[in-house]
Write an enzyme that holds these catalytic residues in place. Structure first.
Site, PDB file in Angstrom:
ATOM      1  N   SER A  38     -56.998 -27.803  36.719  1.00 13.10           N
ATOM      2  CA  SER A  38     -58.066 -28.184  35.795  1.00 13.10           C
ATOM      3  C   SER A  38     -57.480 -28.626  34.466  1.00 13.10           C
ATOM      4  O   SER A  38     -56.263 -28.600  34.279  1.00 13.10           O
ATOM      5  CB  SER A  38     -59.004 -26.997  35.574  1.00 13.10           C
ATOM      6  OG  SER A  38     -58.339 -26.015  34.804  1.00 13.10           O
ATOM      7  N   LYS A  39     -58.353 -29.003  33.559  1.00 11.40           N
ATOM      8  CA  LYS A  39     -57.914 -29.508  32.255  1.00 11.40           C
ATOM      9  C   LYS A  39     -56.964 -28.538  31.570  1.00 11.40           C
ATOM     10  O   LYS A  39     -56.119 -28.937  30.788  1.00 11.40           O
ATOM     11  CB  LYS A  39     -59.115 -29.759  31.327  1.00 11.40           C
ATOM     12  CG  LYS A  39     -60.062 -30.798  31.792  1.00 11.40           C
ATOM     13  CD  LYS A  39     -61.445 -30.206  32.095  1.00 11.40           C
ATOM     14  CE  LYS A  39     -61.563 -29.865  33.565  1.00 11.40           C
ATOM     15  NZ  LYS A  39     -62.589 -28.947  33.969  1.00 11.40           N
ATOM     16  N   ARG A  40     -57.149 -27.262  31.868  1.00  3.74           N
ATOM     17  CA  ARG A  40     -56.263 -26.250  31.293  1.00  3.74           C
ATOM     18  C   ARG A  40     -54.798 -26.571  31.555  1.00  3.74           C
ATOM     19  O   ARG A  40     -53.915 -26.207  30.791  1.00  3.74           O
ATOM     20  CB  ARG A  40     -56.546 -24.876  31.927  1.00  3.74           C
ATOM     21  CG  ARG A  40     -57.711 -24.137  31.356  1.00  3.74           C
ATOM     22  CD  ARG A  40     -57.709 -22.690  31.824  1.00  3.74           C
ATOM     23  NE  ARG A  40     -57.661 -22.564  33.277  1.00  3.74           N
ATOM     24  CZ  ARG A  40     -56.616 -22.106  33.945  1.00  3.74           C
ATOM     25  NH1 ARG A  40     -55.538 -21.762  33.308  1.00  3.74           N
ATOM     26  NH2 ARG A  40     -56.661 -22.006  35.255  1.00  3.74           N
ATOM     27  N   HIS A  41     -54.541 -27.193  32.709  1.00  3.03           N
ATOM     28  CA  HIS A  41     -53.163 -27.453  33.102  1.00  3.03           C
ATOM     29  C   HIS A  41     -52.611 -28.753  32.526  1.00  3.03           C
ATOM     30  O   HIS A  41     -51.510 -29.155  32.869  1.00  3.03           O
ATOM     31  CB  HIS A  41     -53.078 -27.507  34.627  1.00  3.03           C
ATOM     32  CG  HIS A  41     -53.489 -26.225  35.292  1.00  3.03           C
ATOM     33  ND1 HIS A  41     -54.700 -26.071  35.925  1.00  3.03           N
ATOM     34  CD2 HIS A  41     -52.861 -25.042  35.392  1.00  3.03           C
ATOM     35  CE1 HIS A  41     -54.775 -24.840  36.394  1.00  3.03           C
ATOM     36  NE2 HIS A  41     -53.687 -24.194  36.085  1.00  3.03           N
ATOM     37  N   GLY A  42     -53.395 -29.415  31.673  1.00  3.94           N
ATOM     38  CA  GLY A  42     -52.932 -30.676  31.098  1.00  3.94           C
ATOM     39  C   GLY A  42     -53.638 -31.843  31.744  1.00  3.94           C
ATOM     40  O   GLY A  42     -54.825 -31.763  32.040  1.00  3.94           O
TER      41      GLY A  42
END
Length: 504
Positions: free
Chosen positions: A258-262
């Site tokens: 997800s966006k958390r991972h970049g």
RNA sequence: GGCGCUAUCGUCUAGGGGUUAGGACGUGAGAUUCUCAAUCUUAAAACCCGGGUUCGAUUCCCGGUAGCGCUACCA
């Protein structure tokens, strides 16, 4: 049991909801659909799943199409190109869903349900507390027709539910084999809400069937819902398609990517300077490998030829940015220089603060890219790699303690003294070869060589102790210095002059 | 809670009843280079656990464990 025969020409579809950007997981689903269609000589269809009107927006649809095209996918039928089974946008066909639902009711395969949501919620919680599968208890399954009519006439809201048969439901999956669900875990599902709005699991089946989809290739988050859909196909008397459920893509922490991972969307990768063919190659390798498993580089055409849906791994895969960058580096190196330069240009223009580049500037940037791009992971790193050309700050260079250490040796002073004199005596521009022989002369006259010779010169010219080779740097500095830019690029000689000014 | 799916180096994977368990990314070492990056060579690194079946299981079967998903009048 035999695998069901695939009747007719292959027709597959990618059916995203237009909610923001295209996530790599979805992009990979699209890619596998596309590869399968292209290699089978089948049809690839784009269908916009916008049942969820709250979350859908028209501008997202435009962006989605753009992103998919950027990746290198094309489709034979879709909202933008049309096709024989319109519409390719769900919001355009509500009446159809109503009609099929009425048909199921009149055939006794579905029924009206008057249960309120509060009631259902209560029953659900009770079942959960008793550690039971929270199924619909079937309250309205066998209501007398007269009662149904009476309650409808009284204006009581009702939903339409499908009757799930009293037997296990099994279906074939190209990546997982046969999958079976006991009927105890699939209960009568609502297909039309009391508001009249159809439900997703129902809508996909109608759409897929109407579009004559032969292979449903999608994410494995749909696996547990498949029995419901199979029951729907059967109730409608339609041939059940072949399924292929693709595994999830995870982040390094094994959580769903997800966006958390970049970077996670196609647009993110494009904006980083990742080439579409690199991304496509990488995504294909996530869950698929050729027989032998010892080949990594596949052009789009090669993928179409070699790809095999039945060889796709059923287990989830962690997205490895490093491996993607390795592939990207490869494609940057083998790419047509003009194209790579064109893709790299915006990154450099932004770094240099240039809005409208002249053709000379563009040519120069193409040279910069040709010289330096092969050592970069993604094209957005190019300005950083070219920093020794783009920026020159002799005052800061001299002030830096690690540079001062190098410069303040007797050998460095000797090198700088001779080198400066030689450069100042040169007429511009200085070619890479000329520069080389000048360094040779400095070496001969000072008897200094190796790092002791090159380091001071590098600092003098670039302000840094490391960077690309002088062979590459010098011509780019010379060419850049003849350009009119917001912040001028200095030639070798200009750099020396600026440096000298600070020394006195 | 129930149900389903999954399980080979850190990561992506190949393989498959007897193999030195293969490749790639990354990592370590070396070479090259003025330096960084790139490049080349090289090394370390894996069959989740427990039972079966079998002369022999990492491979087949069962169970466990773990991860993920679904379990909605979400998509």
């Amino acid at each position: 049991m035999e695998q069901p025969s695939i009747s007719g020409k292959v027709r597959v579809r990618f059916a995203p909801s237009p909610t923001g950007q295209v996530h790599v997981g979805n992009a990979r689903t699209a890619l596998f659909n596309w590869l399968f269609a292209r290699q089978q000589g089948g049809t690839f269809i784009l269908r916009i799943e916008d049942t969820d009107l709250d979350r859908s927006e028209a501008r997202y649809e435009t962006q989605l199409i753009e992103d998919l095209k950027w990746l290198g996918l094309d489709w034979d039928e879709g909202p933008d190109v049309g096709g024989p089974y319109p519409p390719y946008r769900q919001s355009d066909k509500w009446q159809v869903y109503q009609d099929y639902a009425e048909r199921l009711v009149s055939e006794g395969k579905a029924y009206r349900c008057f249960c309120t949501q509060e009631e259902l919620e209560r029953q659900r919680e009770e079942a959960l507390q008793q550690h039971l599968q929270p199924n619909y208890p079937g309250t309205c399954r066998n209501l007398a027709p007269e009662e149904v009519e009476r309650r409808r006439a009284a204006g009581e809201p009702c939903a339409i539910r499908l009757k799930i048969p009293e037997r296990p439901i099994r279906f074939h999956d190209m990546v997982r084999g046969w999958v079976e669900f006991s009927n105890e875990v699939v209960s009568d599902l609502i297909i039309i809400r009391s508001t009249g709005v159809p439900v997703y699991n129902y809508v996909v089946v109608i759409d897929d069937a109407e579009m004559k989809i032969t292979h449903v290739i999608r994410g494995d988050d749909h696996l547990s819902n498949t029995p419901k859909q199979v029951a729907l196909y059967e109730a409608l008397g339609w041939e059940v398609p072949e399924f292929a459920h693709l595994s999830t893509i995870l982040g390094p922490d094994k959580e769903r990517l997800s966006k958390r991972h970049g970077a996670t969307s196609l647009a993110n990768f494009r904006d980083m300077g990742v080439l579409p063919e690199a991304l496509m190659n990488y995504m294909a390798l996530l869950g698929w490998a050729p027989t032998g498993g010892d080949r990594e580089i596949f052009s789009p055409i090669e993928l179409v030829e070699e790809f095999d849906l039945t060889r796709v791994t059923p287990s989830s895969a962690v997205f490895d940015f490093e491996k993607l960058y390795w592939l990207n580096r490869h494609y940057i190196k083998v790419g047509v220089p003009e194209r790579i330069a064109e893709i790299a240009e915006p990154f450099c223009l932004r770094a240099l603060g240039i809005d409208k580049p002249t053709s000379d500037v563009r040519t120069w940037l193409a040279h910069v890219t040709a010289a330096l791009a092969s050592s970069v992971n993604k094209l957005d790193e190019l300005p950083e790699r070219a920093a020794s050309i783009f920026h020159f700050d002799p005052a800061a260079a001299i002030a830096a303690p690690e540079n001062a250490e190098v410069l303040n040796t007797t050998s460095a002073r000797a090198v700088v003294y001779i080198f400066v004199a030689k450069i100042l005596a040169e007429s511009e521009p200085i070619s890479a070869d000329r520069f080389k022989s000048l360094i040779k002369e400095v070496q001969k006259e000072t008897k200094i060589k190796g790092p002791a010779l090159f380091h001071p010169i590098r600092i003098l010219l670039t302000g840094a102790q490391s960077g690309p080779e002088f062979d590459k740097l010098v011509p780019l500095m010379e060419e850049g210095s003849r350009l009119e830019l917001p912040k001028p690029i200095l030639s070798v000689k200009q750099r020396v002059v600026a440096f000298e000014a600070l020394q006195s």
